[in-house]
Design an enzyme around this catalytic site. Structure first.
Site, short mmCIF file in Angstrom:
data_model
loop_
_atom_site.label_atom_id
_atom_site.label_comp_id
_atom_site.label_asym_id
_atom_site.label_seq_id
_atom_site.Cartn_x
_atom_site.Cartn_y
_atom_site.Cartn_z
N GLU A 95 -10.77 6.41 4.52
CA GLU A 95 -9.77 5.81 5.39
C GLU A 95 -9.89 6.29 6.83
OE1 GLU A 95 -5.94 4.88 3.63
OE2 GLU A 95 -6.66 5.50 1.67
N ASP A 117 0.86 -1.18 0.00
CA ASP A 117 0.00 0.00 0.00
C ASP A 117 0.91 1.25 0.00
OD1 ASP A 117 -2.23 1.67 0.13
OD2 ASP A 117 -3.25 0.41 1.60
#
Length: 632
Positions: free
Chosen positions: A518, A312
């Site tokens: 997020e 990521d």
């Protein structure tokens, strides 16, 4: 000869320069450029000629903001990406995207070996970074449809829109199994039930194409230049963190991991997914970016995944806390865990220098580097990147096409879940009559395209407003649906006197959460903003009302339920708000079923179907239905 290439000037110069370089290196074996050779032969021939620097360059992925065509050429960078909101310019056209990607690609093609780069982007509910792209409902809504074919068609449409901007790789789908709605990424999850998430992996053959019959399992597949490489994420357990805190620790035993969080990866790999992204989160205290047992031994070994594993955004930096405090350790641990491509968006030289030193000093074996590069090249060859590295300008009209908007509208209709419809079945409120003397449309989300799309829309966090992209608000949809004689009054937050004095036939209130993505979306209380509650109180206390809730997850609604005549969960519907009106007014019936448990209070969380303490406000699978009506 070079003048025949229709490329930007800078790329043209690099391409011409590479022609003379080819002439100088007559010893180069170009058999890897022959599409008639078996892929394994092409990989071997190419790798036999690669230097360590060229191999490590292939393992780096950087953001377009830190890239130039010269950097792509000189470092043999394997991949570029656009992070959330990283665009050529605001409101860039499809052609401008193509020109940008092609400019970088020409840099890669002008390197010694001419290995094409792969450009990736988050396309988690349509091609969501791009102005005027079709924005589909977020996954939480698609899970409520239970419609695998619909999701596959959405995958195919998303692939076409990505290719319309020259991009062949998307960081989607998110196959997290969200077990706690307090998590800020819960709307990226199809369901709390792994079986539904498994079903929804049908988006992968939509994105990539159907794997050919008798294709070996685990081998990546991309079926031509109208398809894109997909990415199953975030491996593994990201939806099960303690208290739903993003990037936190998931505590579970082996059985829990294999029965809840791992199943969607089985389906993704069987369907030929090209890449798997590792999660920021930890599993029983071990960072997934450092988890060799699960990345190398289980994913690559037991599950036989043959594509490449990608980190990521700055994922290896976060192996240590504070992040980046011991970068050498992070690179060593992440690469040895089995990550093949590292997302180092803003600083590729530090990564390349660190990894080179670790290999030269025998801390990382060359066999690990070769495994990574072999996997990266396998995906590139399977995609046909060596044959067709440049954008296909014939696809430019696919971006935001009417066919895709019609598909998104269908998805909105099927995703709506009717939670309440009058006090009993004998007095339903919905469907609403199209012909009424005067109606009220109210609420913060009624006429706001950005709010109804949510996070991961144009920018990373999303934003309110109607000027950021193209689409139809829910208010626009209602206005188009009602009879021409019906008078519509719109007020974002009407007071009680206004409602009492206008003699409305009924009111539609559209309210919900602000956009987030997020960690910014982590929410321990899941309450509705006070201004929203005031609107519900002022309107529903004085006229028959339908509340349409726009949110990425269930919210606390129980205390206000009695005052609401009808309640619809619309999730985050995207750009086609007319799909909401289609069902409110009975052109189509309500069919959606909850893919998430709707709790009474946050004190119950986490609470999922099958739990011993299961006592929901609306259970998993709940959803009232209505019939479509031919006229109103």
């Amino acid at each position: 000869m070079c003048s025949r290439y229709l490329v930007p000037v800078l790329g043209l110069l690099l391409l011409c320069a590479s022609a003379s370089a080819w002439g100088q290196d007559s010893k180069l074996n170009v058999l890897y450029k022959d599409p008639n050779q078996p892929i394994n032969t092409r990989i071997k021939v190419l790798m036999d000629q690669m230097t360590l620097a060229e191999k490590i360059g292939q393992m780096a992925q950087i953001d377009r903001r830190a890239a130039t065509p010269e950097i792509m050429r000189d470092y043999s960078i394997g991949s570029l990406l656009s992070g959330g909101g990283s665009v050529p310019r605001e409101q860039a056209t499809a052609e401008e995207w193509m020109d940008m990607v092609d400019g970088f690609q020409n840099g890669s093609l002008s390197s010694r070996l001419g290995i094409p780069m792969i450009y990736g982007i988050d396309a988690v509910h349509g091609h969501n970074n791009v102005y005027k792209a079709t924005i589909f409902p977020h996954n939480v809504g698609l899970g409520a449809t239970r419609d695998k074919d619909l999701v596959k068609r959405i995958g195919a449409a998303t692939a076409l829109e990505a290719r319309a901007t020259g991009i062949p790789y998307v960081f989607a789908p998110c196959v997290a199994v969200c077990r706690d709605p307090r998590w800020g990424r819960c709307y990226e999850s199809y369901s709390e039930d792994p079986k539904i998430v498994q079903d929804m992996t049908e988006i992968i053959p939509g994105l990539q194409g159907d794997i050919p019959p008798n294709s070996p399992k685990g081998v990546p597949y991309v079926g031509g230049n109208t398809k894109v490489a997909a990415c199953a994420k975030h491996y593994v357990g990201d939806g099960g963190t303690t208290k739903g805190i993003n990037m936190n620790n998931t505590v579970t035993n082996w059985h829990g991991l294999l029965s809840i969080h791992m199943p969607p990866y089985y389906n993704s790999i069987i369907k030929g997914v090209s890449t798997v992204m590792v999660s920021y989160s930890s599993l029983n205290g071990v960072k997934m970016h450092a988890n060799r047992q699960l990345v190398t031994k289980f994913l690559k070994g037991i599950l036989k995944f043959r594509g490449f594993v990608i980190s990521d955004w700055q994922g290896i930096d976060k192996i240590t806390y504070p992040q980046h405090t011991n970068y050498t350790y992070s690179v060593l641990t992440g690469i040895n865990a089995g990550i093949d491509m590292i997302m180092v968006p803003l600083n590729h030289t530090e990564f390349i220098d660190t990894l080179t030193s670790l290999v030269n000093n025998n801390f990382i074996p060359i066999s690990r580097i070769d495994d990574a590069v072999r996997r990266i090249l396998r995906v590139k060859f399977r995609m046909g990147l060596f044959e067709n590295p440049m954008a296909d300008h014939s696809l430019v009209d696919q971006l935001g096409s009417q066919a895709h908007r019609d598909l998104a509208r269908e998805a909105v209709r099927k995703s709506l879940v009717l939670l309440k419809n009058g006090e009993n079945a004998d007095s339903p409120v919905l469907p609403l009559p199209k012909k009424a003397s005067k109606i009220l449309v109210a609420g913060s989300h009624a006429n706001n395209l950005g709010l109804q799309c949510g996070g991961w829309t144009i920018t990373w966090q999303g934003q309110g407003g109607n000027n950021y992209t193209a689409g139809t608000t829910i208010f626009n949809g209602i206005s188009a649906a009602v009879h021409p004689s019906t008078e519509i009054s719109y007020s974002e937050s009407p007071d009680e006197d206004f409602v009492k004095s206008n003699n409305f036939s009924y009111a539609v209130i559209v309210v919900g959460e602000p956009p987030y993505a997020e960690s910014a979306g982590d929410n321990s209380n899941l309450t509705i903003p006070q201004q929203v509650l005031d609107t519900i109180k002022n309107v529903c206390g004085n006229v028959k009302c339908v509340v349409v809730l726009v949110s990425g997850r269930p919210l606390v609604i129980q205390p206000y339920l009695n005052s609401i005549d009808a309640l619809v969960a619309a999730w985050l519907p995207g750009t086609e708000g007319n799909g909401v009106a289609d069902v409110l007014f009975g052109d189509y019936g309500f069919t959606g079923k909850l893919s998430r448990t709707w709790f009474k209070t946050v004190d119950q969380l986490p609470m999922n179907v099958g739990d011993s303490h299961y006592d929901p406000l609306f259970p998993f699978g709940y959803g009232l239905t209505t019939e479509s009506v031919t006229s109103s």
